[in-house]
Design an enzyme around this catalytic site. Structure first.
Site, mmCIF file in Angstrom:
data_model
loop_
_atom_site.group_PDB
_atom_site.id
_atom_site.type_symbol
_atom_site.label_atom_id
_atom_site.label_comp_id
_atom_site.label_asym_id
_atom_site.label_seq_id
_atom_site.Cartn_x
_atom_site.Cartn_y
_atom_site.Cartn_z
ATOM 1 N N LEU A 85 11.639 -41.417 19.505
ATOM 2 C CA LEU A 85 12.166 -41.638 20.851
ATOM 3 C C LEU A 85 12.606 -40.308 21.441
ATOM 4 O O LEU A 85 13.390 -39.570 20.836
ATOM 5 C CB LEU A 85 13.361 -42.601 20.759
ATOM 6 C CG LEU A 85 13.935 -43.205 22.025
ATOM 7 C CD1 LEU A 85 12.888 -44.056 22.729
ATOM 8 C CD2 LEU A 85 15.161 -44.055 21.678
ATOM 9 N N GLY A 144 24.130 -30.317 16.415
ATOM 10 C CA GLY A 144 24.969 -29.143 16.626
ATOM 11 C C GLY A 144 25.998 -29.355 17.717
ATOM 12 O O GLY A 144 25.957 -30.345 18.463
ATOM 13 N N ARG A 165 25.794 -33.201 25.910
ATOM 14 C CA ARG A 165 24.741 -32.946 26.892
ATOM 15 C C ARG A 165 23.861 -34.173 27.097
ATOM 16 O O ARG A 165 23.368 -34.416 28.203
ATOM 17 C CB ARG A 165 23.892 -31.745 26.466
ATOM 18 C CG ARG A 165 24.620 -30.405 26.579
ATOM 19 C CD ARG A 165 23.658 -29.237 26.473
ATOM 20 N NE ARG A 165 23.041 -29.130 25.156
ATOM 21 C CZ ARG A 165 23.577 -28.479 24.124
ATOM 22 N NH1 ARG A 165 24.759 -27.900 24.257
ATOM 23 N NH2 ARG A 165 22.933 -28.405 22.974
ATOM 24 N N LYS A 182 28.059 -23.174 14.868
ATOM 25 C CA LYS A 182 27.052 -23.918 14.114
ATOM 26 C C LYS A 182 27.347 -23.809 12.619
ATOM 27 O O LYS A 182 27.959 -22.842 12.151
ATOM 28 C CB LYS A 182 25.658 -23.389 14.431
ATOM 29 C CG LYS A 182 25.219 -23.648 15.867
ATOM 30 C CD LYS A 182 23.816 -23.149 16.133
ATOM 31 C CE LYS A 182 23.390 -23.465 17.567
ATOM 32 N NZ LYS A 182 22.015 -22.976 17.856
ATOM 33 N N ASP A 217 26.794 -30.302 2.466
ATOM 34 C CA ASP A 217 26.098 -31.318 3.254
ATOM 35 C C ASP A 217 26.306 -32.718 2.673
ATOM 36 O O ASP A 217 26.920 -33.582 3.279
ATOM 37 C CB ASP A 217 24.599 -31.013 3.294
ATOM 38 C CG ASP A 217 24.231 -30.006 4.364
ATOM 39 O OD1 ASP A 217 24.956 -29.900 5.359
ATOM 40 O OD2 ASP A 217 23.205 -29.319 4.192
#
Length: 396
Positions: free
Chosen positions: A69, A95, A101, A134, A166
Site C-alpha cells: 500500500l 524514523g 508527516r 535516527k 532492536d
C-alpha cells in the site's frame, strides 16, 4: 486455540525493532497484516543480499500477511484509515517525524477507532533532546550502555554480536501491547504506547549496573571472557575459532563436583584454591589448571562432563552449531518451513511453550501477497476497484 486468536495487528514496521515485536505477536496467534510500499517493501527484504527474500527478512517476518500500500498517495492513506476499525493494534517503528508527516498519529486513529492500541518504537522516544536522532541497533546499544560493558577490560569496547537493541526492544513492546490489550478488555479503551530503544537497552543492563556501577557513581567494568577463573570462557579441542566452553562455579558444592569431574580432587586441598576468595585471588593459576583439562576435550564433551556433574557449563555454539544441536532438534525447536520462492528453509522456533496455545510456523510472505485478500475481506473491495488501484500504483 492460539493465545491471541482474533487479535488483529496493523504492522507498519521495518527492519527489526518493529518486525520482532509483531512477529512475537504473530507467533502467539495474532493476525498480523504487514503494510509495505509497493515495488519496494520493507527495506529488510534486501538487506545483506540485495534480493527480495533475504534470510534477514525471512527470519523476522514469519507468520505475517503482506499488504502492499502506497501511503504517500492520498488514496493509499485513506485505505489504511478505512482498515483501522477492523484492527486492535497499530505498530510502527519508522524514523523520527515520518508518522507525523503521514498524519497517522494516535489522535487520528483514535478518532476512527477509540479502542485502537497505537504502538510506536523510536530510537530515543518522542520527547527529549535526542528525539529527532535516527537510530539503529548499534546506536541503541551504544547509547543504552551495553557496548561499554562488552569486551576486554584493557581493550576498546565491543559491539555485542546479538541485535538486542532492536529485538530486545521489540519483545518489550510486544509485552506492553499484550498488557494494553488486557487493560482494554477491562475498560473498553485503547491507548498509545511509546518505547525508546535507548531506554529499553537499560533493562538488559541491570545486572552489570548492580554488580559494578555503585548506584551510578562509577562505570561498570568490561570483564571480557570472565571476571575470574570460576566464571570464564575456556579453550577446547581442536582449537578452532569457536572451540570454547563457559564454566561457572558458584557454590562450594559446585567446586567440589568440578574437581572430581575433571579428575583433579587434589585441587580441593590446594591452599591457593581453598575458598572462593582464594580462587579469586589466584585466578591466573586456577585458569591454567582448568584450561589444561578443557584443551583435552571438545566443547560439547566439556559441557556433557560438567553438566552431568552438576556444574553449570555451556559449549560456545556458533550459528551453525545451533541448527545442528541435537538438544534443540530433539525438542523440535529447529523448524523446516516451505517458502514460496526459496523452497525449504530452516528457522528457529518461538521459545515460550504454552500447553493450551500452539501456532504452526509459517514462512514470511511475498511482497503484497495478501493485498487483495485483506482488502476484499476487510473493506469489501471488488476486482474492478482493486484492478484500478493496482494500475494506479496505490496497491501492489
Amino acid at each position: 486455540m492460539p493465545a491471541l486468536d482474533g487479535v488483529r495487528i496493523l504492522d507498519m514496521t521495518q527492519y527489526e525493532a518493529g518486525t520482532s515485536c509483531t512477529q512475537a505477536l504473530a507467533w502467539l496467534g495474532a493476525d498480523v497484516v504487514k503494510i509495505e510500499r509497493p515495488g519496494a517493501g520493507d527495506p529488510g527484504r534486501g538487506i545483506f543480499t540485495g534480493q527480495d527474500h533475504s534470510a534477514y527478512f525471512v527470519n523476522w517476518n514469519s507468520n505475517k500477511r503482506s499488504l502492499a500500500l502506497d501511503l504517500q498517495d492520498p488514496r493509499g492513506r485513506e485505505l489504511l484509515l478505512r482498515l483501522v476499525p477492523h484492527y486492535d493494534v497499530f505498530v510502527e517503528n519508522y524514523g523520527p517525524g515520518v508518522i507525523e508527516r503521514l498524519d497517522l498519529d494516535y489522535d487520528v486513529m483514535k478518532a476512527i477507532n477509540p479502542a485502537i492500541i497505537h504502538a510506536r518504537i523510536k530510537g530515543f522516544g518522542l520527547s527529549g533532546p535526542y528525539s529527532g536522532y535516527k537510530c539503529f541497533d548499534t546506536v541503541a546499544q551504544a547509547a543504552g550502555g551495553s557496548i561499554a560493558v562488552t569486551g576486554e577490560p584493557d581493550r576498546p569496547p565491543v559491539r555485542p554480536g546479538i541485535t538486542v537493541g532492536d529485538s530486545g526492544t521489540g519483545v518489550q513492546m510486544a509485552l506492553a501491547i499484550c498488557a494494553a490489550y488486557i487493560q482494554r478488555l477491562r475498560t473498553g479503551e485503547g491507548q498509545s504506547i511509546e518505547i525508546a530503544m535507548q531506554e529499553a537497552m537499560t533493562y538488559w543492563l541491570r545486572t552489570a549496573i548492580s554488580s559494578g556501577a555503585d548506584w551510578g557513581r562509577t562505570a561498570a567494568p568490561r570483564t571480557g571472557g570472565g571476571a575470574t577463573a570460576t566464571s570464564s570462557v575456556y579453550p577446547c579441542a581442536p582449537g578452532g575459532p569457536n572451540d570454547y566452553a563457559v564454566v561457572l562455579i558458584v557454590t562450594p558444592r559446585m567446586w567440589d563436583a568440578f574437581c572430581d569431574a575433571i579428575g583433579r580432587p587434589e585441587l580441593r586441598d590446594d591452599p591457593r584454591f581453598a575458598t572462593a576468595a582464594d580462587r579469586r585471588d589466584n585466578t591466573d593459576a586456577l585458569f591454567g589448571e582448568v584450561a589444561a583439562w578443557t584443551r583435552q576435550h571438545d566443547k560439547r564433551e566439556v559441557m556433557r562432563i560438567l553438566g552431568e556433574a552438576g556444574v553449570p557449563c555451556g559449549a560456545v555454539l556458533d550459528t551453525q552449531d545451533i541448527y545442528d544441536d541435537p538438544h534443540l532438534n530433539e525438542r523440535g525447536f529447529v523448524k523446516t518451513v516451505e517458502h514460496e520462492v526459496l523452497g525449504e528453509v530452516q528457522l528457529l522456533g518461538w521459545p515460550p511453550r504454552m500447553s493450551e496455545s500452539e501456532v504452526p510456523l509459517v514462512a514470511s510472505p511475498l511482497l503484497g501477497q495478501h493485498t487483495h485478500e485483506v482488502l476484499t475481506a476487510d473493506l469489501g473491495l471488488g476486482d474492478d476497484e482493486l484492478g484500478e488501484l493496482a494500475e494506479a500504483g496505490v496497491i501492489g
